[in-house]
Design a protein around this motif. Structure first.
Motif, PDB file in Angstrom:
ATOM      1  N   THR A  64      33.657  37.720  53.662  1.00  0.00           N
ATOM      2  CA  THR A  64      34.503  37.398  52.394  1.00  0.00           C
ATOM      3  C   THR A  64      34.129  38.935  51.752  1.00  0.00           C
ATOM      4  O   THR A  64      32.887  38.728  50.968  1.00  0.00           O
ATOM      5  N   LEU A  65      34.372  40.419  51.418  1.00  0.00           N
ATOM      6  CA  LEU A  65      34.308  40.894  50.062  1.00  0.00           C
ATOM      7  C   LEU A  65      34.801  40.668  48.468  1.00  0.00           C
ATOM      8  O   LEU A  65      36.259  40.794  49.402  1.00  0.00           O
ATOM      9  N   GLU A  66      34.390  41.424  48.122  1.00  0.00           N
ATOM     10  CA  GLU A  66      34.588  41.405  46.597  1.00  0.00           C
ATOM     11  C   GLU A  66      34.573  42.739  45.787  1.00  0.00           C
ATOM     12  O   GLU A  66      32.888  43.360  45.477  1.00  0.00           O
ATOM     13  N   ILE A  67      35.329  43.380  45.358  1.00  0.00           N
ATOM     14  CA  ILE A  67      34.748  44.730  44.988  1.00  0.00           C
ATOM     15  C   ILE A  67      35.473  45.082  43.663  1.00  0.00           C
ATOM     16  O   ILE A  67      36.484  44.927  43.009  1.00  0.00           O
ATOM     17  N   GLY A  68      34.757  43.670  42.428  1.00  0.00           N
ATOM     18  CA  GLY A  68      35.002  44.168  41.092  1.00  0.00           C
ATOM     19  C   GLY A  68      35.133  42.903  41.108  1.00  0.00           C
ATOM     20  O   GLY A  68      35.911  42.366  41.153  1.00  0.00           O
ATOM     21  N   VAL A  69      34.450  42.165  40.137  1.00  0.00           N
ATOM     22  CA  VAL A  69      33.672  40.907  40.005  1.00  0.00           C
ATOM     23  C   VAL A  69      34.604  40.345  38.695  1.00  0.00           C
ATOM     24  O   VAL A  69      35.074  39.224  38.125  1.00  0.00           O
ATOM     25  N   PHE A  70      34.124  41.347  37.403  1.00  0.00           N
ATOM     26  CA  PHE A  70      34.786  40.924  35.937  1.00  0.00           C
ATOM     27  C   PHE A  70      33.225  39.567  35.721  1.00  0.00           C
ATOM     28  O   PHE A  70      32.527  38.855  36.525  1.00  0.00           O
ATOM     29  N   THR A  71      34.436  39.207  35.195  1.00  0.00           N
ATOM     30  CA  THR A  71      33.432  37.493  34.504  1.00  0.00           C
ATOM     31  C   THR A  71      33.979  36.316  35.772  1.00  0.00           C
ATOM     32  O   THR A  71      33.719  34.732  35.739  1.00  0.00           O
ATOM     33  N   GLY A  72      33.825  36.703  36.808  1.00  0.00           N
ATOM     34  CA  GLY A  72      33.949  36.074  38.877  1.00  0.00           C
ATOM     35  C   GLY A  72      35.468  34.713  38.852  1.00  0.00           C
ATOM     36  O   GLY A  72      35.009  34.250  39.418  1.00  0.00           O
ATOM     37  N   TYR A  73      36.356  35.227  37.917  1.00  0.00           N
ATOM     38  CA  TYR A  73      37.399  34.718  38.349  1.00  0.00           C
ATOM     39  C   TYR A  73      37.966  34.323  39.894  1.00  0.00           C
ATOM     40  O   TYR A  73      38.010  33.792  40.399  1.00  0.00           O
ATOM     41  N   SER A  74      37.957  35.636  39.703  1.00  0.00           N
ATOM     42  CA  SER A  74      39.140  36.009  41.848  1.00  0.00           C
ATOM     43  C   SER A  74      38.010  35.114  43.234  1.00  0.00           C
ATOM     44  O   SER A  74      37.770  35.101  44.085  1.00  0.00           O
ATOM     45  N   ALA A  75      36.588  35.516  42.502  1.00  0.00           N
ATOM     46  CA  ALA A  75      35.068  35.090  43.381  1.00  0.00           C
ATOM     47  C   ALA A  75      35.311  33.472  43.388  1.00  0.00           C
ATOM     48  O   ALA A  75      34.929  32.955  44.397  1.00  0.00           O
ATOM     49  N   LEU A  76      34.933  33.159  42.815  1.00  0.00           N
ATOM     50  CA  LEU A  76      35.452  31.693  42.130  1.00  0.00           C
ATOM     51  C   LEU A  76      36.177  31.435  43.025  1.00  0.00           C
ATOM     52  O   LEU A  76      36.490  30.435  43.776  1.00  0.00           O
ATOM     53  N   THR A  77      37.859  31.785  42.618  1.00  0.00           N
ATOM     54  CA  THR A  77      38.883  31.528  43.695  1.00  0.00           C
ATOM     55  C   THR A  77      38.819  31.335  44.828  1.00  0.00           C
ATOM     56  O   THR A  77      39.264  30.349  45.644  1.00  0.00           O
TER      57      THR A  77
END
Ligand code: SAM
Ligand code: CA
Length: 220
Positions: A64-77
């Motif tokens: 998967t790709l994530e573009i825009g992490v900020f403090t990482g909530y969606s990446a963690l999810t």
């Protein structure tokens, strides 16, 4: 009863959260830790995270790709929803924001699934295409600078396999996209992309009024 989407007042929104969220303790802790951040409103909503987890599991996504992490909530999810050999290629410019998320990724046991690449996301995506990774990803979440959304969308279309899913956040932009007098660059970029996607024959499409609006585009 209604044949149109409900407007959620805060009582109904809280009910929805109370009756649906199944967050990992580290997801809840990361949301709590981000609450005091001056840019906390940038964090994805938990109900949106839950939807993305379900989609990722339904698809059997691994890369998967994530573009825009900020403090990482969606990446963690997303990482929590992936199989043990799953990966999130997480792109962001900011060491400062992303460093806040790392301890939560570690405590949740998914830090090894998240490859954080710091730098302009467009360069990262182009580098991955240059390495021959086109057609290999299953899922992408676009949630960074709005004027580049169309560029991210085009790169993601190349990086995803047929049947892969692109989730694009903030497509309703607090309603500004529907108000023609709003002409700032972020609103204009989202409005132009929404109009393009409506008739883009390369994807199947749904625009979901969750959070600030989430478009789901499945590569044909
Ligand atoms: N998905 C995150 C979440 O759920 O918490 C929220 C992401 S926030 C809305 C947008 C992020 O995009 C910020 O962390 C910002 O540093 C990053 N960003 C902005 N411009 C960027 C660029 N050109 N390349 C990579 N990241 C960028
Ligand atoms: Ca967002």
């Amino acid at each position: 009863m209604s044949n149109r989407t409900l407007i959620l007042d805060s009582i109904l929104h809280q009910y929805l959260l109370d009756q649906s969220l199944r967050e990992h303790p580290q997801q809840a802790a990361l949301r709590e830790a981000t609450r005091a951040h001056p840019l906390a409103r940038m964090q994805s909503s938990p109900e949106q995270g839950e939807l993305m987890q379900l989609l990722v599991k339904l698809m059997g996504a691994r890369l998967t790709l994530e573009i825009g992490v900020f403090t990482g909530y969606s990446a963690l999810t997303v990482a929590l929803a992936l199989p043990p050999d799953g990966r999130v290629l997480a792109c962001d410019l900011s060491t400062e924001y992303t460093a806040l998320g790392l301890p939560f990724w570690e405590r949740a046991g998914v830090a090894g699934k998240i490859e954080l690449v710091l730098g302009p996301a467009l360069a990262t995506l182009d580098a991955r295409l240059g390495r021959g990774e086109g057609g290999s990803y299953d899922f992408a979440f676009i949630d960074a600078d709005k004027p580049n959304y169309d560029n991210y969308y085009e790169r993601c279309l190349q990086l995803l396999r047929p049947g892969g899913l692109i989730a694009i956040d903030n497509v309703l932009w607090s309603g500004r996209v529907a108000r023609p007098a709003e002409l700032d660059p972020d609103t204009a970029a989202l409005r132009t992309l929404n109009a393009k996607l409506h008739h883009d024959e390369r994807v199947d499409l749904a625009m979901v009024p969750i959070g600030d609006g989430l478009t789901l585009a499945r590569k044909r």
